[in-house]
Structures are given as C-alpha cells and as structure tokens.
Design a protein around this motif. Sequence first.
Motif, short mmCIF file in Angstrom:
data_model
loop_
_atom_site.label_atom_id
_atom_site.label_comp_id
_atom_site.label_asym_id
_atom_site.label_seq_id
_atom_site.Cartn_x
_atom_site.Cartn_y
_atom_site.Cartn_z
N GLU A 86 -10.92 -7.08 10.80
CA GLU A 86 -10.69 -7.88 10.08
C GLU A 86 -10.38 -7.60 8.73
O GLU A 86 -9.51 -7.82 7.92
CB GLU A 86 -11.27 -9.34 9.94
CG GLU A 86 -10.94 -10.48 9.46
CD GLU A 86 -11.80 -11.63 9.45
OE1 GLU A 86 -11.05 -12.80 9.85
OE2 GLU A 86 -12.76 -11.66 9.36
N ASN A 87 -11.79 -6.98 8.07
CA ASN A 87 -11.49 -6.72 6.69
C ASN A 87 -10.26 -5.45 6.32
O ASN A 87 -9.74 -5.34 5.19
CB ASN A 87 -12.93 -5.92 5.97
CG ASN A 87 -13.84 -7.08 6.11
OD1 ASN A 87 -13.35 -8.43 5.89
ND2 ASN A 87 -15.34 -6.90 6.33
N ALA A 88 -10.18 -4.65 7.43
CA ALA A 88 -9.08 -3.69 7.10
C ALA A 88 -7.51 -4.08 7.46
O ALA A 88 -6.66 -3.49 7.26
CB ALA A 88 -9.43 -2.54 8.44
N GLY A 89 -7.49 -5.42 7.86
CA GLY A 89 -6.20 -5.91 8.09
C GLY A 89 -5.66 -6.45 9.14
O GLY A 89 -4.79 -7.19 9.17
N ALA A 90 -6.59 -6.41 10.34
CA ALA A 90 -6.20 -7.01 11.53
C ALA A 90 -6.12 -8.47 11.67
O ALA A 90 -7.11 -9.37 11.06
CB ALA A 90 -7.26 -6.60 12.41
N LYS A 91 -5.01 -9.03 12.42
CA LYS A 91 -4.79 -10.58 12.34
C LYS A 91 -5.19 -11.13 13.62
O LYS A 91 -5.28 -12.41 13.78
CB LYS A 91 -3.38 -10.87 11.90
CG LYS A 91 -2.97 -10.37 10.64
CD LYS A 91 -3.62 -11.05 9.39
CE LYS A 91 -3.35 -10.54 7.88
NZ LYS A 91 -4.12 -11.06 6.90
#
Length: 338
Positions: free
Chosen positions: A187-192
């Motif tokens: 999530e912190n890496a950008g996964a939605k």
Amino acid sequence: MKLETKYLGLTLPHPFILGASPLASNLDRIRHAEDAGVAAITLHSLFEEQVLRYEAGMEAHVYAHEDSFSEAGSYFTKDVDYHYGPEEYLTHISRAKEAVDVPIIASLNGTHLGGWSYFAKEIARAGADALELNLYYLPRVSDESAEIVESRLEEIVKSVSESVDLPIAVKLSPFFTSLAHVARRLENAGAKALVLFNRFYQPDINIEELEPTPTLKLSDSSELLLRLRWLAVLFGRYQMDLACTGGVHNRDDALKAIMSGADVLQLVSELLLNGVDRIGVIRREVENWMEEMEYESLAQMRGSMSYCRAPNPEAIERGNYLRILQSWEPGNTLTETQ
C-alpha cells in the motif's frame, strides 16, 4: 437492492468481474462476457518472460533467464507459444476497449523489474482502465531472505505505480510470513487493491520420462476458506480495495466472501466449467438472498464478518482452532470454520 461497489477507482454496478483467464483472450469472448453481465473484465496476463524476449531476444532470454522464474510458467519449455506477444497484447487492449463498455483491467505477471514500467506506460496508452500486477514468485535458494523477496515486490509496485496514473492492483500468493505487513508495504508503494490469492500450479512428475509435467486443477469451493480468513483479517485496516479470486462457485461462496470484506469477486473456474452466463445467475441469486434478508445494499453487508467487527478477533481465532482440534474423534468429518 444496491449491489454497487467500487474497485480501483471504478464504480461498478455489482461485484462480479471476470478474472484473468483465456475467457478474455479474443473479442468474441470479451463481448460474450459483457453480454453475460460481468461488471469488469481482467485480461489474461502478459508475462515477464514475454517482455524479456521482446527486449533482449529469444537467445538472451533462454540462456540468461530460463531458471529465474516460478510462474505457472516455471516449467515452460524453451519453445513456449505465448498467445500474444507484447505488441499484440497492447493491440488486444485497444480492441477490447472499443468492443465493450465495461472496464478493462490489464495484467502483468512476473517477479523482476525488467521492462514492467515501460510496458505499464504502453498499457495505459492502449486504454486500459486499471492494471493488475500478478507477483508470482517462489523462492528456492537459502540465501534469499523474506526481506529480499518482499523488498523486490515492493520495488516493482513502487516503480510501476510511479510510472503510470492507472490504479494498480497486486495479486499475491498467501505464502508470506506476515501477510498483513506485506500488504502495508505494498500500500505504501502505491497499490490501490489486493487480489487474494494467486494459485500455484504445482507440476507433477513423469516417473518414466523423469521430467516435470504441467498440471492444471481448477478451483472448487474448498479453496475459499483461505481467502475468507485473510479477507476478514485485512478488511478495514487499509485504504486498499480487496478482491477475492479462487473458490467462488455459487451464491453462498459469493456471500461469504463479501461478508468477509471483498469489494469484488473474480470468477474464472466456475465460468470455465459451466459457462460465462453463470455469472449472471449467481448475481441474481445473491440479490434475491439479500432482499429476503432485508439488506438494503452491498455496502451494508460487506465486512460484516470481518475481524475488525469482532470485539476480540484473536480470542475468536484461537478458540476456533482449539475447538476444532478437541472436537475430533475417529469417524467424524470436521468442517473448518472461519
């Protein structure tokens, strides 16, 4: 009855979508899926191996990378005939977008950075509404720690999410020491969104030819239990959407997954076995049941059986474990409960 749901920034009329499979491999099948009532279509995957071939040529791919990957393609031979090459895949996305009105979700499958960011950009240009990253990897060497594996996956997600404006879903296996921690990193890496779970296609062994034999076993409802457990654990902890894939074959399966926290349900095996029209049948059965139970919307039901709705989920989990073990007697058939 409101079955509306949101997934990857898309507003969908209901949660039943087509998972990545041969069912979206040509335009006729894609149109049939839309006519059958799917809310969105996930295309079959473009594999990392295909991208490598495109970038470096067949010879470099075979000799430099033949032992590097662990997809259902772990045991692909050197002469694998992929359905689409990278350029054909991009064309397929564009044609699919022109052919149907439902959202099209592209899929990339692999475990190394390679050309993923470049092809993610090309996929966005081709018109895809979202992108699913299928992070399929099975560590096989003793010096490859959990931290190394997780950092690699996090780096891929970060690289791709920073390269495109498309919302990114990450399809994971359940085999992590701390899945909830991995989810936070992604999530912190950008996964939605997270898609739970990838299925490892284990090879059999031909004892006469002394070689691995690819095998394919479609899912059944028994595989849903693992998904229910982790949907229930992860629901409410993150901003990411949750998709359930594997084990949804009927009305009750669908209801359990939604109650555990799923925003959408990806169906494949049931549709391969009984036809794409099954998706409309299951959707209507879910809607009828919800009306009988006086639910007003899907949102009202979603996550109602998740751990964040329980006063003491750890005690429930441990108590269920002990109850199952202590209630067994010879001749009994036990059914695991969430």
